[in-house]
Structure formats: structure tokens, C-alpha cells
Design a protein around this motif. Structure first.
Motif, PDB file in Angstrom:
ATOM      1  N   LEU A  49       1.056  -1.107  -0.029  1.00  0.00           N
ATOM      2  CA  LEU A  49      -0.121  -0.002  -0.138  1.00  0.00           C
ATOM      3  C   LEU A  49       0.869   1.162  -0.132  1.00  0.00           C
ATOM      4  O   LEU A  49       0.627   2.168  -0.678  1.00  0.00           O
ATOM      5  CB  LEU A  49      -1.063  -0.038   1.102  1.00  0.00           C
ATOM      6  CG  LEU A  49      -2.264  -0.852   1.036  1.00  0.00           C
ATOM      7  CD1 LEU A  49      -2.854  -0.855   2.547  1.00  0.00           C
ATOM      8  CD2 LEU A  49      -3.012  -0.701   0.058  1.00  0.00           C
ATOM      9  N   CYS A  50       1.878   1.134   0.751  1.00  0.00           N
ATOM     10  CA  CYS A  50       2.686   2.457   0.850  1.00  0.00           C
ATOM     11  C   CYS A  50       3.420   2.636  -0.391  1.00  0.00           C
ATOM     12  O   CYS A  50       3.624   3.976  -1.052  1.00  0.00           O
ATOM     13  CB  CYS A  50       3.781   2.237   2.079  1.00  0.00           C
ATOM     14  SG  CYS A  50       4.707   3.780   2.542  1.00  0.00           S
ATOM     15  N   PRO A  54       1.640   7.633  -3.489  1.00  0.00           N
ATOM     16  CA  PRO A  54       2.833   8.552  -3.753  1.00  0.00           C
ATOM     17  C   PRO A  54       3.062   9.206  -2.332  1.00  0.00           C
ATOM     18  O   PRO A  54       4.264   9.624  -2.129  1.00  0.00           O
ATOM     19  CB  PRO A  54       2.385   9.372  -4.629  1.00  0.00           C
ATOM     20  CG  PRO A  54       1.222   8.748  -5.546  1.00  0.00           C
ATOM     21  CD  PRO A  54       0.701   7.723  -4.481  1.00  0.00           C
ATOM     22  N   ASP A  55       2.380   9.604  -1.549  1.00  0.00           N
ATOM     23  CA  ASP A  55       2.642  10.264  -0.388  1.00  0.00           C
ATOM     24  C   ASP A  55       3.246   9.837   0.821  1.00  0.00           C
ATOM     25  O   ASP A  55       3.469  10.362   1.694  1.00  0.00           O
ATOM     26  CB  ASP A  55       1.287  11.188   0.053  1.00  0.00           C
ATOM     27  CG  ASP A  55       1.027  12.443  -1.039  1.00  0.00           C
ATOM     28  OD1 ASP A  55       1.860  13.018  -1.457  1.00  0.00           O
ATOM     29  OD2 ASP A  55      -0.201  12.682  -1.122  1.00  0.00           O
ATOM     30  N   CYS A  56       2.879   8.339   0.664  1.00  0.00           N
ATOM     31  CA  CYS A  56       3.270   7.398   1.865  1.00  0.00           C
ATOM     32  C   CYS A  56       4.818   7.665   2.007  1.00  0.00           C
ATOM     33  O   CYS A  56       5.506   7.161   1.045  1.00  0.00           O
ATOM     34  CB  CYS A  56       2.701   6.243   1.619  1.00  0.00           C
ATOM     35  SG  CYS A  56       3.451   4.907   2.894  1.00  0.00           S
ATOM     36  N   MET A  57       5.327   8.194   3.167  1.00  0.00           N
ATOM     37  CA  MET A  57       6.773   8.064   3.335  1.00  0.00           C
ATOM     38  C   MET A  57       7.399   6.854   4.338  1.00  0.00           C
ATOM     39  O   MET A  57       8.463   6.654   4.490  1.00  0.00           O
ATOM     40  CB  MET A  57       7.325   9.475   3.706  1.00  0.00           C
ATOM     41  CG  MET A  57       6.919  10.487   2.643  1.00  0.00           C
ATOM     42  SD  MET A  57       7.229  11.974   3.197  1.00  0.00           S
ATOM     43  CE  MET A  57       9.270  11.946   3.188  1.00  0.00           C
ATOM     44  N   LYS A  94      10.275   4.478   3.835  1.00  0.00           N
ATOM     45  CA  LYS A  94      10.639   4.294   2.548  1.00  0.00           C
ATOM     46  C   LYS A  94      11.772   4.779   1.910  1.00  0.00           C
ATOM     47  O   LYS A  94      12.036   6.211   1.884  1.00  0.00           O
ATOM     48  CB  LYS A  94       9.253   4.476   1.713  1.00  0.00           C
ATOM     49  CG  LYS A  94       9.174   4.319   0.148  1.00  0.00           C
ATOM     50  CD  LYS A  94       8.208   5.069  -0.611  1.00  0.00           C
ATOM     51  CE  LYS A  94       6.946   4.692  -0.454  1.00  0.00           C
ATOM     52  NZ  LYS A  94       5.847   5.487  -1.168  1.00  0.00           N
ATOM     53  N   GLN A  95      12.720   4.055   1.199  1.00  0.00           N
ATOM     54  CA  GLN A  95      13.758   4.490   0.394  1.00  0.00           C
ATOM     55  C   GLN A  95      13.453   4.983  -1.018  1.00  0.00           C
ATOM     56  O   GLN A  95      13.425   4.182  -1.983  1.00  0.00           O
ATOM     57  CB  GLN A  95      14.963   3.707   0.760  1.00  0.00           C
ATOM     58  CG  GLN A  95      15.359   2.994   2.215  1.00  0.00           C
ATOM     59  CD  GLN A  95      15.598   4.195   3.121  1.00  0.00           C
ATOM     60  OE1 GLN A  95      16.516   5.103   2.815  1.00  0.00           O
ATOM     61  NE2 GLN A  95      14.888   4.442   4.063  1.00  0.00           N
ATOM     62  N   ARG A  96      13.477   6.455  -1.122  1.00  0.00           N
ATOM     63  CA  ARG A  96      13.173   6.973  -2.144  1.00  0.00           C
ATOM     64  C   ARG A  96      14.470   7.709  -2.606  1.00  0.00           C
ATOM     65  O   ARG A  96      15.104   8.637  -2.054  1.00  0.00           O
ATOM     66  CB  ARG A  96      12.121   7.867  -2.510  1.00  0.00           C
ATOM     67  CG  ARG A  96      10.636   7.052  -2.237  1.00  0.00           C
ATOM     68  CD  ARG A  96       9.489   8.289  -2.205  1.00  0.00           C
ATOM     69  NE  ARG A  96       9.675   8.948  -3.311  1.00  0.00           N
ATOM     70  CZ  ARG A  96       8.896   8.857  -4.506  1.00  0.00           C
ATOM     71  NH1 ARG A  96       8.142   7.797  -4.574  1.00  0.00           N
ATOM     72  NH2 ARG A  96       8.777   9.845  -5.346  1.00  0.00           N
TER      73      ARG A  96
END
Length: 254
Positions: A49-50, A54-57, A94-96
Motif C-alpha cells: 500500500l505504501c 505517492p505521499d506515503c513515506m 521508504k527509501q526513495r
């Protein structure tokens, strides 16, 4: 009841085809108020889900011992990645990675997206380097971090010619501003700070409670809008950036 919140909340959240990200685990919890979705689910489902939001960090759960992959836990998906140490909680961030080779700058002046006085550059923001195709900005933001949220795209700097468009939101252009309330502390520099042309050193701040808050900008005369740029707090204040998540921007004719 376990599992009821997830289904109820999904209808109000923008979902996208998931790009699998890696997650780093920390013993701690993420700031309150940045919730996107909550429900009882496995860690694998929470990450799916995360990845799709897109806004999930990050993902936070109250967990004093090790996590069992197959079990379900009360999970909170967050729009913030700032966590605070606490052995009774587990947070997965989350690693972006940044979108390499992409730069946003003002048309005239070459200033990158940074918190500098607006007088150092003029014109709309444009893109240099490995810019996505116009219709691909939203998809690109799912995989990596662009210099700014720009789901509708940014013009290429090489395609811009002539005299830069003026910033008609400035008070010096005759615009006026109002907001629903005023935060009574130093963070709020007053409503005029939103239209003084400075994007560093001061900003506006409404109350945090009392119903939906709003900011209203009125132009001196009818205009054609080509680009809207909202400047949030500096990235060093990441624990507060989530406050713009879910905000609605509307343009109205007089």
C-alpha cells in the motif's frame, strides 16, 4: 474492528501502479497528524500500500518485539519520514532516491529550487537535464524524487523564449491575500509574507485546529495563469512538510 479502516480509507487516497521500494527499519514512531491510512494488516501488505500511495513515506506500528512476517498488526501509513526513538514502536521508512540528472530552476537567473530570495531569478520554473516527457511526470514521481511535486509537468528550459512571465501573486503587483486564522507564534510572519516574493526566512501559518483552514489570493485584475508554485518549509523541516498533503488548490473567475 481489525481490518475495517483499510478498506474504508482507500477510496479517499490516490493509488498508483506500485513501484517496489526498499524500507529501512527503526525503533521509533512517526509524528502524529501525518496519517494517510490505518488498518490491521501484514507488513507485506502495508509495504504494498505504501508503495502504491505517492505521499506515503513510512509505516509505523506499536511493536515491542520482533515482527513476524505472516502476522497482522495495527499499521499506520504516514506522509512523514521523521521518526522519534521509542523501543515500543517500529517504523519502516521508504527509501526513495532522487531522480538523477533533473534540475528545476527559474527561467531567468539559473537558480535551482532552493530557499533564496525570489529577486535572484525570475520567470516560471522550468526543467533541465533528464526531464520526463510531459505526460510522464506523475509516473516518474512514483519511482524517484523529482526536485518538486509536479504531476502536471514542467516546461523544458530550452523551450522558453522571450521575456519571462511576471509573478502576479506579489503584493507589488497589486495582489492581496487573506487567510482563515493566524498562528499566534513566531513561525507565522503574517499573511503578507506569502506574497512578498521571498521564499526564505519567513512564512505564513494558520491555526492548527478549528475546522478547515484556507488561504486566499486575489489578483488586482483578470489574468491568465500559466504556472502555480507553492513553496513549503525548507527540507530540513521534513517533520512538518506533510501538512500540505491533501491540500486543495482552486482557481476561480471573478
Amino acid at each position: 474492528r481489525p481490518g475495517t479502516h483499510e478498506g474504508a480509507a482507500l477510496g479517499h487516497i490516490k493509488m498508483s501502479p506500485a513501484v517496489a521500494h526498499s524500507y529501512t527499519r527503526y525503533r521509533g514512531w512517526v509524528v502524529m497528524g501525518s496519517d494517510l491510512l490505518n488498518g490491521t494488516m501484514s507488513i507485506g501488505r502495508a509495504q504494498e500500500l505504501c508503495d502504491a500511495i505517492p505521499d506515503c513515506m513510512s509505516i509505523t506500528t506499536a511493536l515491542g518485539t520482533g515482527m513476524v512476517t505472516s502476522r497482522k498488526y495495527p499499521m499506520l501509513l504516514k506522509a512523514s519520514a521523521t521518526w522519534f526513538e521509542d523501543p515500543a514502536h517500529l517504523t519502516l521508512v521508504k527509501q526513495r532516491t532522487p531522480c538523477h540528472g533533473v534540475t528545476y530552476r527559474r527561467m531567468n537567473g539559473g537558480t535551482r529550487l532552493a530557499y533564496e530570495p525570489a529577486s535572484s531569478a525570475t520567470g516560471p520554473y522550468c526543467c533541465e537535464g533528464a526531464c520526463p516527457a510531459e505526460a510522464a511526470y506523475h509516473a516518474r514521481e512514483e519511482a524517484c524524487d523529482l526536485p518538486a511535486a509536479s504531476p502536471l509537468g514542467v516546461p523544458r528550459c530550452l523551450n522558453l523564449r522571450g521575456v519571462p512571465l511576471r509573478n502576479l501573486a506579489l503584493s507589488s503587483e497589486g495582489s492581496s491575500a487573506a487567510m482563515s486564522s493566524a498562528w499566534p507564534h513566531a513561525e507565522n510572519a503574517g499573511v503578507q509574507a506569502a506574497i512578498d516574493g521571498r521564499v526564505a526566512g519567513s512564512y505564513v501559518h494558520t491555526e492548527c485546529s478549528g475546522g478547515p483552514q484556507w488561504f486566499n489570493l486575489t489578483f488586482a485584475q483578470p489574468i491568465a495563469v500559466h504556472q502555480v508554485a507553492l513553496h513549503n518549509r525548507p527540507l530540513s523541516s521534513n517533520d512538518l512538510l506533510y501538512r500540505l498533503v491533501g491540500a486543495r488548490l482552486s482557481l476561480h473567475a471573478s
